[in-house]
Design a protein around this motif. Structure first.
Motif, PDB file in Angstrom:
ATOM      1  N   SER A  34      59.935 114.010  93.747  1.00 39.26           N
ATOM      2  CA  SER A  34      60.871 114.399  92.905  1.00 39.26           C
ATOM      3  C   SER A  34      61.930 115.470  93.718  1.00 39.26           C
ATOM      4  CB  SER A  34      60.357 114.560  91.831  1.00 39.26           C
ATOM      5  OG  SER A  34      59.518 113.634  90.989  1.00 39.26           O
ATOM      6  N   TRP A  46      68.257 115.731  79.361  1.00 35.35           N
ATOM      7  CA  TRP A  46      67.604 114.936  80.896  1.00 35.35           C
ATOM      8  C   TRP A  46      66.412 115.585  81.144  1.00 35.35           C
ATOM      9  CZ3 TRP A  46      69.335 110.401  83.793  1.00 35.35           C
ATOM     10  CH2 TRP A  46      70.096 109.686  83.313  1.00 35.35           C
ATOM     11  N   ASN A  97      63.473 115.193  78.745  1.00 34.66           N
ATOM     12  CA  ASN A  97      63.330 113.766  78.471  1.00 34.66           C
ATOM     13  C   ASN A  97      62.645 112.972  79.417  1.00 34.66           C
ATOM     14  OD1 ASN A  97      64.537 110.606  78.180  1.00 34.66           O
ATOM     15  ND2 ASN A  97      63.882 111.578  76.359  1.00 34.66           N
ATOM     16  N   PHE A  98      62.874 113.633  80.717  1.00 31.99           N
ATOM     17  CA  PHE A  98      62.228 113.051  81.775  1.00 31.99           C
ATOM     18  C   PHE A  98      60.657 113.627  81.809  1.00 31.99           C
ATOM     19  CE2 PHE A  98      65.365 110.444  83.067  1.00 31.99           C
ATOM     20  CZ  PHE A  98      65.018 109.618  84.095  1.00 31.99           C
ATOM     21  N   ILE A 128      59.664 110.108  80.634  1.00 33.50           N
ATOM     22  CA  ILE A 128      59.838 109.277  81.549  1.00 33.50           C
ATOM     23  C   ILE A 128      58.878 109.142  82.610  1.00 33.50           C
ATOM     24  CG2 ILE A 128      61.490 108.102  83.124  1.00 33.50           C
ATOM     25  CD1 ILE A 128      62.489 107.427  80.358  1.00 33.50           C
ATOM     26  N   MET A 129      58.446 110.364  82.933  1.00 33.12           N
ATOM     27  CA  MET A 129      57.730 110.351  84.067  1.00 33.12           C
ATOM     28  C   MET A 129      56.379 110.121  83.710  1.00 33.12           C
ATOM     29  SD  MET A 129      55.147 112.912  85.162  1.00 33.12           S
ATOM     30  CE  MET A 129      55.338 114.238  84.036  1.00 33.12           C
ATOM     31  N   TYR A 177      69.027 104.993  76.475  1.00 36.11           N
ATOM     32  CA  TYR A 177      69.616 105.321  77.781  1.00 36.11           C
ATOM     33  C   TYR A 177      70.821 104.378  77.995  1.00 36.11           C
ATOM     34  CZ  TYR A 177      66.763 108.961  79.626  1.00 36.11           C
ATOM     35  OH  TYR A 177      66.135 110.233  79.997  1.00 36.11           O
ATOM     36  N   SER A 183      67.141 114.424  85.975  1.00 36.54           N
ATOM     37  CA  SER A 183      65.869 113.659  85.825  1.00 36.54           C
ATOM     38  C   SER A 183      64.853 114.095  86.818  1.00 36.54           C
ATOM     39  CB  SER A 183      66.207 112.163  86.030  1.00 36.54           C
ATOM     40  OG  SER A 183      66.602 111.983  87.319  1.00 36.54           O
ATOM     41  N   GLN A 184      65.493 114.582  88.169  1.00 39.77           N
ATOM     42  CA  GLN A 184      64.477 115.042  89.066  1.00 39.77           C
ATOM     43  C   GLN A 184      64.029 116.227  88.732  1.00 39.77           C
ATOM     44  OE1 GLN A 184      63.706 112.464  91.287  1.00 39.77           O
ATOM     45  NE2 GLN A 184      65.073 111.366  89.973  1.00 39.77           N
ATOM     46  N   GLY A 194      63.284 117.197  86.126  1.00 39.34           N
ATOM     47  CA  GLY A 194      62.643 117.011  84.785  1.00 39.34           C
ATOM     48  C   GLY A 194      61.297 116.494  85.406  1.00 39.34           C
ATOM     49  N   ILE A 195      61.344 115.641  86.348  1.00 38.27           N
ATOM     50  CA  ILE A 195      60.023 115.085  87.190  1.00 38.27           C
ATOM     51  C   ILE A 195      59.354 116.096  87.854  1.00 38.27           C
ATOM     52  CG2 ILE A 195      59.187 113.284  88.561  1.00 38.27           C
ATOM     53  CD1 ILE A 195      61.297 111.568  88.096  1.00 38.27           C
ATOM     54  N   SER A 218      64.150 116.648  73.774  1.00 32.72           N
ATOM     55  CA  SER A 218      65.445 116.239  74.411  1.00 32.72           C
ATOM     56  C   SER A 218      66.285 115.637  73.157  1.00 32.72           C
ATOM     57  CB  SER A 218      64.926 115.175  75.240  1.00 32.72           C
ATOM     58  OG  SER A 218      64.319 113.966  74.720  1.00 32.72           O
TER      59      SER A 218
END
Length: 461
Positions: free
Chosen positions: A77, A279, A282-283, A286-287, A379, A406-407, A409-410, A441
């Motif tokens: 990431s 973001w 929130n990720f 998602i992750m 999204y 997002s990255q 975030g990951i 988020s």
């Protein structure tokens, strides 16, 4: 001057006080562009989703412990963030069409290279995985290209339905996220024991390579970008006055500032900060629940890996309609409240799924699907909402820059997840890092808004 063809934009010097409108796309063209955009995002996510789906199988091949694979995913990431951050300004210079070819073509190359990385080189093998998969950031950034391209296409289409309900129709495109993950899970279930994880990555290269050719043949550049490109040419040749005159003819607010600088101007800075923070956290979710879904089911709910694959197929199929629902709802009540409500509900579903109250397969699927429905569905609204929050001159940069968040975030979420999972287990990590991040988020989205500059632009198309 010769008569302009239907889809050409008039970029000649305007007469004083002249007013122009962008040329339109036909309904058929718009439908073709919509289908290609859906395929592009689905294929990009297919490669992106394979990493999380195949991570348990890759653990065995490379001899990783679960916490080691989580850490490697985090380092991937980091590299993806570097790639994604640099992509927005490139797309604002190359164009939406070329940007789509770059992201999808990059996906094909990354998939092929992943398949040939040797497993017997210890830390060197892990390093190769990190470097190659970092360029998966190209595929992930495809959604930002889509959001920018489709937003501009729907603004000038002759299809009144898509002009009036853009969020609903864009939702079908953004739904490529669960479709891509569902495809990754389905093919893994059927082919993993037959061709192995390397073979699956090779399979992923084929549709991506074919689609690059389709994009080259059938996708047309938007008139908004053609105008933006011409304005930049005039600026670079020292004809700033001519650039502003041409922009005024189309009622576009032209700026000679670099796109990356523009998104931090006072009237857009608040959106850039609020979207970016939303973001990032929130990720965390998602992750946890999308990318590492098979690992969460296996390690937090004691689900066998093969069962986790077919469960994720059902869960992602249900989640696809979350996009359609949130796209429709965003057109009805506004995209901002749709996002806020969806993410708060999602955090509740995932917290319930991880609790001791949910033990049997049916309840796990229902609560997990509910959480993913309200996690990824918004999204469809946020991608289109972000494109509505930046003018043409920096739209791709703004959307891609935020998407690249997002990255981090990951990275941050992955580090927290690894620490918590190592201390108290995967279930607790999924609850506090994943579900907690989703809740925060939703609250951060309260601080976003559409600037008046964009509303003036859209009123003139």
């Amino acid at each position: 001057m010769d008569a302009l063809r239907k889809h050409d934009i008039d970029l000649s010097p305007p007469q004083p006080g002249e007013r122009r409108r962008f040329p339109s796309f036909t309904k058929r063209q718009t439908d073709v562009f919509t289908i290609i955009a859906l395929l592009a995002w689905t294929i990009a996510v297919f490669d992106y989703g394979l990493l999380g789906t195949l991570l348990p199988a890759m653990e065995e091949s490379f001899g990783w412990a679960p916490t080691t694979s989580y850490a490697i995913n985090t380092w991937i990431s980091v590299g993806s963030a570097i790639v994604a951050f640099g992509l927005g300004p490139i797309i604002d210079r190359l164009g939406r069409r070329n940007g789509m070819m770059l992201t999808v073509g990059g996906t094909a190359i990354v998939s092929a290279l992943t398949a040939i990385i040797p497993a017997g080189l210890g830390m060197l093998s892990s390093g190769f995985i990190v470097v190659v998969r970092a360029f998966g950031g190209l595929g992930f950034s495809e959604q930002a290209v889509n959001a920018t391209y489709i937003n501009e296409v729907y603004q000038v289409t002759e299809d009144e339905r898509k002009r009036k309900r853009p969020g609903y129709y864009y939702a079908w495109i953004q739904g490529g996220w669960p479709l891509g993950f569902m495809l990754a899970s389905a093919l893994s279930l059927v082919l993993l024991d037959v061709i192995g994880w390397r073979g699956l990555y090779l399979v992923a290269t084929i549709p991506a390579a074919v689609l690059v050719w389709v994009i080259f043949r059938h996708i047309k550049e938007t008139p908004q970008f053609q105008l933006h490109h011409r304005l930049n040419e005039l600026e670079r040749s020292g004809q700033s006055e001519a650039a502003h005159a041409l922009a005024d003819a189309y009622n576009i607010e032209h700026s000679s500032a670099a796109p990356l600088k523009r998104i931090w101007e006072p009237h857009m800075r608040g959106n850039t900060i609020a979207f970016s923070l939303a973001w990032i956290v929130n990720f965390f979710g998602i992750m946890t629940f999308s990318i590492l879904g098979s690992s969460v089911l296996k390690n937090a709910k004691d689900v066998h890996l093969s069962e986790a694959f077919w469960m994720l197929i059902i869960i992602n199929l249900i989640a696809y309609f979350g996009y359609v629902f949130h796209g429709w709802l965003g057109d009805k009540i506004g995209r901002k409240p749709t996002i806020i409500i969806g993410w708060i509900i999602s955090s509740v579903f995932f917290a319930l799924m991880l609790s001791s109250l949910v033990t049997n397969t049916t309840l796990i699927i229902l609560t997990y699907a509910g959480g993913l429905f309200f996690l990824v569905g918004p999204y469809a609204a946020i991608q289109y909402f972000m494109a509505e929050c930046y003018p043409v001159s920096c739209r791709a940069t703004g959307v891609t820059f935020i998407g690249a968040m997002s990255q981090p975030g990951i990275i941050i979420g992955g580090a927290l997840f690894t620490i918590v999972a190592g201390a108290v287990g995967t279930g607790a990590a999924a609850l506090w890092v994943g579900a907690g991040g989703i809740l925060v988020s939703g609250l951060l989205m309260l601080f976003t808004k559409r600037p008046s500059e964009v509303e003036r632009e859209e009123a003139h198309v």
